[in-house]
Design an enzyme around this catalytic site. Structure first.
Site, PDB file in Angstrom:
ATOM      1  N   ARG A 139      90.191  85.191  11.361  1.00 18.73           N
ATOM      2  CA  ARG A 139      89.835  84.200  10.345  1.00 18.73           C
ATOM      3  C   ARG A 139      90.994  84.134   9.347  1.00 18.73           C
ATOM      4  O   ARG A 139      91.509  85.160   8.915  1.00 18.73           O
ATOM      5  CB  ARG A 139      88.533  84.579   9.654  1.00 18.73           C
ATOM      6  CG  ARG A 139      87.391  84.756  10.655  1.00 18.73           C
ATOM      7  CD  ARG A 139      86.048  84.939   9.983  1.00 18.73           C
ATOM      8  NE  ARG A 139      85.012  85.246  10.950  1.00 18.73           N
ATOM      9  CZ  ARG A 139      84.386  84.357  11.716  1.00 18.73           C
ATOM     10  NH1 ARG A 139      84.708  83.068  11.602  1.00 18.73           N
ATOM     11  NH2 ARG A 139      83.452  84.725  12.577  1.00 18.73           N
TER      12      ARG A 139
ATOM     13  N   ASP B 185      76.446  81.781  19.762  1.00 13.57           N
ATOM     14  CA  ASP B 185      75.191  81.287  19.188  1.00 13.57           C
ATOM     15  C   ASP B 185      74.722  79.980  19.815  1.00 13.57           C
ATOM     16  O   ASP B 185      73.568  79.608  19.668  1.00 13.57           O
ATOM     17  CB  ASP B 185      75.343  81.077  17.677  1.00 13.57           C
ATOM     18  CG  ASP B 185      75.495  82.381  16.913  1.00 13.57           C
ATOM     19  OD1 ASP B 185      75.275  83.440  17.525  1.00 13.57           O
ATOM     20  OD2 ASP B 185      75.845  82.336  15.723  1.00 13.57           O
TER      21      ASP B 185
ATOM     22  N   MET C 195      71.795  87.876  17.704  1.00  9.52           N
ATOM     23  CA  MET C 195      72.622  87.065  16.821  1.00  9.52           C
ATOM     24  C   MET C 195      72.120  85.621  16.782  1.00  9.52           C
ATOM     25  O   MET C 195      71.404  85.169  17.662  1.00  9.52           O
ATOM     26  CB  MET C 195      74.085  87.131  17.267  1.00  9.52           C
ATOM     27  CG  MET C 195      74.669  88.538  17.167  1.00  9.52           C
ATOM     28  SD  MET C 195      76.424  88.637  17.611  1.00  9.52           S
ATOM     29  CE  MET C 195      77.156  87.893  16.157  1.00  9.52           C
TER      30      MET C 195
ATOM     31  N   ARG D 157      98.002  93.271  47.737  1.00  7.98           N
ATOM     32  CA  ARG D 157      96.880  93.346  48.675  1.00  7.98           C
ATOM     33  C   ARG D 157      96.068  92.059  48.584  1.00  7.98           C
ATOM     34  O   ARG D 157      95.846  91.525  47.505  1.00  7.98           O
ATOM     35  CB  ARG D 157      96.009  94.552  48.381  1.00  7.98           C
ATOM     36  CG  ARG D 157      94.758  94.643  49.255  1.00  7.98           C
ATOM     37  CD  ARG D 157      94.126  96.021  49.166  1.00  7.98           C
ATOM     38  NE  ARG D 157      94.976  97.009  49.819  1.00  7.98           N
ATOM     39  CZ  ARG D 157      94.715  98.312  49.808  1.00  7.98           C
ATOM     40  NH1 ARG D 157      93.665  98.779  49.151  1.00  7.98           N
ATOM     41  NH2 ARG D 157      95.512  99.159  50.430  1.00  7.98           N
TER      42      ARG D 157
END
Length: 766
Positions: A90, A168, A210, A543
């Site tokens: 932030r 969220d 949350m 591989r």
């Protein structure tokens, strides 16, 4: 795609001379790395320079080593990593004019005029402000002598495109944000673990998840795990909720030994007062004085598609183009006007701040209410192979049916069990705890009804079955068709009833739906296994793994699983291949292995070609790769069916079954005449599927012309257009179909197929 088409594609979408920067801002979310990887590889693929901006906007303001050019190899092995490897922070500096001026200077020095921002609404709003100020910022830089007029003219316009990264799922314009699905997985894992510990003790668990302003995680996880009570910010409970909750939890369903209460971190009451997990614990402790109350805190295929779409959006922008956000609408990636989505998201929050909760719910998604009708007898059965999510669908159908006044009957072992009379009335408490169970608790078989039609008709009369809900795969579709045929040829009174089918099969090969119950869990199992297989070679140089997936003739699992796992090739029946294609793939992989790429992944659908078997491809790669890489082979087998269903399949099964029961109730009342049910129209026998983002009832007879019955696949399959995307990210030259722009008027109704309503939630858990 023909050579000429490829040439035209690159002429129209060239990134030559352009520079693109990608950054992740705000918090981190699983899936961000997949988006970053897709942006980098798609940008390089079209000839653009691509830069990482480390530490989000802070790195853009600080400049220097925080802005580094990315290479194809620098995003290898990112898919399975959590968080964001380029860092996120932030940034207060970017909120100031001086900070944005520094950021503009740093971008101009690198020649960057295209920004791809992965973040929340604040980060995307900041990006749009940066774009609007760009010309003024360049003028200031010229005035200060930091850049010349030529540079200001050359880099006169800044183009941005956003992707929403937020667990969220609180952003309008997209059905699901990057990171939401992973967060749901973590919540469900915790709840599943809780349920296993509660077998020997009666306990109440309070789970805080949350969601400061959005109750999506809480509500959807409650639906997915069969929670007893849920509290979310958009739907504050009425005064006296404490007593109502205690009364509900005190009357435990018979046989249940635990209560689960899920609380969103932003839950509030009608007066705006916070309802915390501690408050809920105190209420529960007073209610259950003898019990232990435990509080717990719980904290990529779509991201790849969105990352590619973001690059295409940047390449097509002009100086007058508005900023876009790339969103997920159903199963499609679409572009929507960024600021319209931001404004809609802010309107939701404003409505909640002003305690206009009904308005907030309307903006989140359409509400669905239930109406009670006269009781009927409705039977539910599973047909075909087991698929994760079947039990969630049965549970939802039973409880919604009972809520609407019907008597529900469970049929064991599909149509075969139906003919043998393996039918019993199933009550509310009988389906407790079914949501998280894998497979089919009712039992399921592939037997079709035609050869047992006499006995099935006898059982229909005996139990007076008025409607039938069939949950299953291709055999379920064939079974419904055979029952339809019996309407006109045998005892039509038994089979002239509403018939509804819900698609549930890991192969995702049923016509009339884009997704089937169980396919998401199977994809998760494939991707997790591929990740583990690749990680097993972390200490081995060069591989290649050849992996066989299930699916019959349908290449959905191989294609979409390959895209999510970062496969180099996926061989499927729908896209014929020959020895020249195999040789070309080997040569392409050999060239990649000569650089820093150390591991390769090749998927093959089990019925992709009867001659080019998994063994053949393994031997071919082993022989042609000698001296460059070695090979290993894995046949995943039935482990692809997965164990416990994924959050998506739990919710998909719950929602689609609830909608099916509403439809059945409606049809029963429409067809009830003179004391009995008589339904013989085309639209009285339907498949309920998801098309794009809508739940659609389609008459089964209309699906005949859309089906390849020989190979048991739909004639048209939406996911085939994703095939070029996998090739692009594996460094092949091919074309990619650019998606259409979406419409905010439809897309902003976020969860119309995800969050049904408070009424529905309460009916499922009351």
């Amino acid at each position: 795609m023909a050579q000429t088409d490829n040439k035209k594609f690159f002429e129209n979408l060239t990134g030559a001379g352009k520079a693109i920067a990608v950054l992740t801002s705000g918090g981190d979310a699983q899936g961000m790395n997949a988006a970053v990887r897709a942006v980098v590889r798609m940008g390089i693929y079209v000839g653009a320079k691509v830069y990482f901006v480390h530490e989000g906007y802070q790195g853009m303001v600080d400049g220097g080593d925080n802005i580094k050019e990315a290479t194809w190899e620098s995003v290898s092995s990112m898919l399975q990593m959590g968080g964001t490897v380029i860092g996120s922070a932030r940034c207060k500096d970017f909120r100031t004019h001086e900070g944005r001026l520094k950021a503009a200077h740093n971008l101009v020095q690198k020649g960057i005029t295209n920004l791809c921002v992965v973040g929340g609404d604040g980060s995307l709003t900041g990006a749009n402000l940066f774009r609007e100020e760009w010309s003024g910022l360049l003028a200031e830089l010229v005035q200060q002598g930091l850049i010349d007029e030529e540079a200001a003219q050359k880099y006169s316009a800044l183009h941005i495109v956003g992707m929403v990264g937020s667990i969220d799922n609180d952003f309008c314009g997209t059905d699901m944000t990057i990171g939401t699905d992973s967060a749901l997985h973590r919540i469900i894992e915790v709840v599943d673990a809780i349920m296993t510990t509660a077998q020997s003790h009666q306990r109440t668990f309070v789970l805080e998840v949350m969601g400061r302003h959005c109750g999506y995680l809480a509500l959807v996880s409650a639906l997915a795990c069969g929670a007893d009570w849920v509290l979310i910010p958009e739907m504050p409970p009425e005064d006296g909720w404490e007593e109502k909750m205690c009364q509900k939890l005190s009357t435990r369903s018979r046989g249940s030994r635990l209560n689960i209460i899920i609380v969103a971190e932003g839950a509030i009451d009608r007066h705006g007062k916070a309802i915390t997990s501690s408050i809920v614990k105190d209420v529960s402790t007073e209610c259950f004085q003898r019990e232990r109350i435990t509080v717990l805190f719980c904290v990529c295929c779509q991201a790849s598609r969105m990352g590619v779409e973001a690059v295409l959006a940047l390449l097509e922008t002009t100086a007058n183009t508005a900023a876009y956000v790339v969103s997920l609408c159903g199963n499609q990636s679409v572009r929507l006007p960024l600021m319209e989505c931001v404004q809609m998201t802010q309107e939701v929050q404003k409505a909640m701040d002003e305690k206009r909760f009904e308005e907030a719910v309307r903006l989140r998604g359409r509400c669905v209410s239930y109406v009670l009708f006269s009781d009927f007898n409705v039977a539910v059965l599973n047909v075909g192979a087991p698929a994760a999510g079947m039990n969630a669908a049965v549970r939802s159908a039973v409880r919604v049916g009972i809520s609407e006044g019907h008597k529900m009957f469970a049929v064991s072992d599909g149509f075969e069990g139906f003919s043998k009379g393996q039918i019993r009335e199933i009550k509310w408490a009988d389906v407790g705890g079914w949501t998280g169970q894998g497979g089919s608790l009712l039992g399921t078989k592939r037997t079709l009804p035609a050869k047992h039609i006499d006995k099935i008709a006898e059982q229909m009369r005996k139990y007076n079955i008025n409607a039938l809900l069939v949950i299953g795969g291709f055999e379920a579709l064939l079974g419904i068709m055979e029952l339809l045929a019996a309407r006109g040829t045998y005892d039509e009174l038994c089979f002239c009833i509403p018939l509804c089918m819900l698609p549930a099969v890991i192969s995702n090969n049923v016509p009339g739906t884009d997704l089937s119950i169980g396919a998401d869990t199977a994809l998760n199992a494939i991707v997790e296994t591929c990740d583990r297989i690749k990680q097993s070679a972390s200490g081995t140089k060069h591989r290649v793994f050849i992996i066989e997936t299930m699916g019959g003739y349908c290449g959905y699992l191989a294609s979409v699983g390959g895209l999510a796992a970062g496969a180099d090739a996926a061989y499927i029946f729908e896209e014929p291949f020959d020895i020249r294609d195999l040789q070309s793939n080997v040569e392409h992989l050999t060239e990649k292995m000569k650089t820093s790429i150390q591991r390769g992944l090749v998927l093959r659908n089990e019925n992709s070609n009867e001659n080019y078997t998994t063994d053949f491809i393994y031997q071919l790669y082993s022989e042609e790769g000698k001296g460059v890489f070695d090979c290993r082979k894995n046949v995943l087998g039935h482990m692809q069916q997965g164990g416990a269903p994924s959050p998506f399949d739990r919710n998909f099964g719950t929602k689609i079954a609830a909608k099916a029961m509403q439809w059945i109730t409606k049809k029963l009342n429409e067809s009830y005449r003179k004391g009995r049910v008589f339904a013989n129209t085309e639209d009285s026998a339907c498949l309920l599927g998801m098309r794009w983002r809508a739940m659609v009832f389609q008459p089964v007879v209309q699906l005949k012309d859309k089906t390849d019955f020989v190979h048991r696949i739909p004639n048209e399959q939406w996911w085939l257009k994703l095939r070029p995307l996998m090739k692009i990210l594996a460094k092949y030259k091919t074309s990619y179909d650019v998606s259409d722009s979406g419409q905010i008027t439809t897309s902003c109704l976020l969860k119309q197929n995800q969050v049904q309503s408070n009424d529905q939630c309460s009916k499922l858990h009351k």
